[in-house]
Design an enzyme around this catalytic site. Sequence first.
Site, PDB file in Angstrom:
ATOM      1  N   TYR A  23      -4.721   6.140   3.781  1.00  0.00           N
ATOM      2  CA  TYR A  23      -5.928   5.411   3.377  1.00  0.00           C
ATOM      3  C   TYR A  23      -6.846   5.271   4.578  1.00  0.00           C
ATOM      4  CZ  TYR A  23      -8.839   2.739   0.268  1.00  0.00           C
ATOM      5  OH  TYR A  23      -9.893   2.339  -0.502  1.00  0.00           O
ATOM      6  N   LYS A  77      -5.857   4.573  -2.879  1.00  0.00           N
ATOM      7  CA  LYS A  77      -5.670   3.180  -3.290  1.00  0.00           C
ATOM      8  C   LYS A  77      -4.415   3.037  -4.152  1.00  0.00           C
ATOM      9  CE  LYS A  77      -8.517  -0.403  -2.646  1.00  0.00           C
ATOM     10  NZ  LYS A  77      -9.494  -0.628  -1.576  1.00  0.00           N
ATOM     11  N   ASP A 101     -13.833  -3.987  -3.847  1.00  0.00           N
ATOM     12  CA  ASP A 101     -14.803  -4.131  -2.759  1.00  0.00           C
ATOM     13  C   ASP A 101     -15.395  -5.532  -2.737  1.00  0.00           C
ATOM     14  OD1 ASP A 101     -14.696  -1.260  -2.076  1.00  0.00           O
ATOM     15  OD2 ASP A 101     -15.663  -1.016  -4.013  1.00  0.00           O
ATOM     16  N   ASN A 131     -15.875  -0.440   7.230  1.00  0.00           N
ATOM     17  CA  ASN A 131     -15.049   0.764   7.278  1.00  0.00           C
ATOM     18  C   ASN A 131     -15.933   1.998   7.190  1.00  0.00           C
ATOM     19  OD1 ASN A 131     -12.303  -0.165   7.389  1.00  0.00           O
ATOM     20  ND2 ASN A 131     -12.542  -0.920   5.303  1.00  0.00           N
TER      21      ASN A 131
END
Length: 565
Positions: free
Chosen positions: A104, A175, A270, A418
């Site tokens: 990830y 994910k 998110d 990120n």
Amino acid sequence: METTTKKARSLYIPYAGPVLLEFPLLNKGSAFSVEERRNFNLSGLLPEVVESIEEQAERAWLQYQGFKTEIDKHIYLRNIQDTNETLFYRLVQNHLEEMMPVIYTPTVGAACERFSEIYRRARGVFISYPNRHNMDDILQNVPNHNIKVIVVTDGERILGLGDQGIGGMGIPIGKLSLYTACGGISPAYTLPVVLDVGTNNQQLLNDPLYMGWRHPRITDDEYYAFVDEFIQAVKQRWPDILLQFEDFAQKNAMPLLTRYRDEICSFNDDIQGTAAVTVGTLIAASRAAGSQLSEQKIVFLGAGSAGCGIAEQIIAQTQREGLSEDAARQNVFMVDRFGLLTDRMPNLLPFQAKLVQKCDNLQHWDTENDVLSLLDVVRNVKPDILIGVSGQTGLFTEEIIREMHKHCPRPIVMPLSNPTSRVEATPQDIIAWTEGNALVATGSPFSPVIWKDKIYPIAQCNNAYIFPGIGLGVIASGASRITDEMLMSASETLAKHSPLVNNGEGLVLPALKDIQVVSRAIAFAVGKMAQQQGVAVKTSAEALQQAIDDNFWKPEYRDYRRTSI
């Protein structure tokens, strides 16, 4: 890793020969027993030696170590995942701290950018806009009938990298890998989906290798009608599904969440997952300092859907601690590229409007600027906590961090953007600029900082502490919705597992090696809250715990028995 206390039941398998070896969920490779090789027409198709899964994992680990770049390691692990999923998860669980950043963030960002270049084998479902009228047929093509968790993206806002088109599929795949590795959800229950609505990334449109629909993104009514067709088709195929929205653009993320969270069991990681892990981190950090979150002043850089989602959950938590809503909102300051959000700022998005500061309350501020910059805000607010969700590197400057430290002896600084290349400031700089006094938590993984011969561990404020436990809790309890209170219970449970709070030292968040323990605890808290709120059938605590145990998949081979289709 936990061991089983009783031998798992045999599986009855209708596949044999090369077909079985090509089925990632069932393939054991060299671990097929002599009897299984004979019964499933595998004799001579595999080397002579029958290996254990640990022997296979040791070979895979040695091969993994031979790759020098993170993207090559990612490609290698994805190949194992697409060949033998049980081995993949045993390997990842054996080396979780090493491999989590590879499967990830941050490595998945590069994998998304290079998706069409490094593509090997299909995984998940690709639904393009030209195929919108075949939605039901497409979902019927999925061979797994018992899907329980879908992660879906449209690829428009991948991490901090923007529009990656069909390359965004790397995010749902990664994910869901963490749902299994951290939360024990069987890979047979998971399905990654990308909604291919075109791309506005000209580099992709010009790339002869690009595998997605070569068309500008559809928008507005066409877009929302397409997403709605998808939602209705999913509800028809899997009525009890948990649907996670992932990396949708700001203009669509909150409207989609608002529209569907009461229609289907869904959440946006998110917005809500990031908020839950951030609030859990802040609760723990505040307790470790002998205070409460409601006593802190908090400044955000970044007022998009993620930043505002975190802010709203912080406000909800501080109200739980006793503040009025007005007082809670007065402690939170949102800064975007146009400066501090105020009640006189035009063109605010609906989710930003409740997070403005009143200009009448700013008259005494020490500034002559019409646009109130981050430095202006830090200088006048004197915050205890600074959170970055801007997606822009370097915006936490030395001047800003030193100004914060002037008024706050132990500042909490959280550059959460990120991937690593987009972080607002590096932990090394923040530690140096605060003379080693800052508590730092980041969105991407960073190595411990060494400053003046002292080692400062850096907590990764990773959503993987939250969403796998939420998923496990929803599945185990049969929850029909994910409520704000369920998310708050996840945050509170995470805070209770803080080594810094419990031991007076160490990281503010648990070590990754303990993430399955944390996920189980979050699953129980989430399931219990779902029952209390009436979105799950009430059971005893013992029954809920048993359901969690029963649904916690382990990467172990089971004996196979031959059957016909």
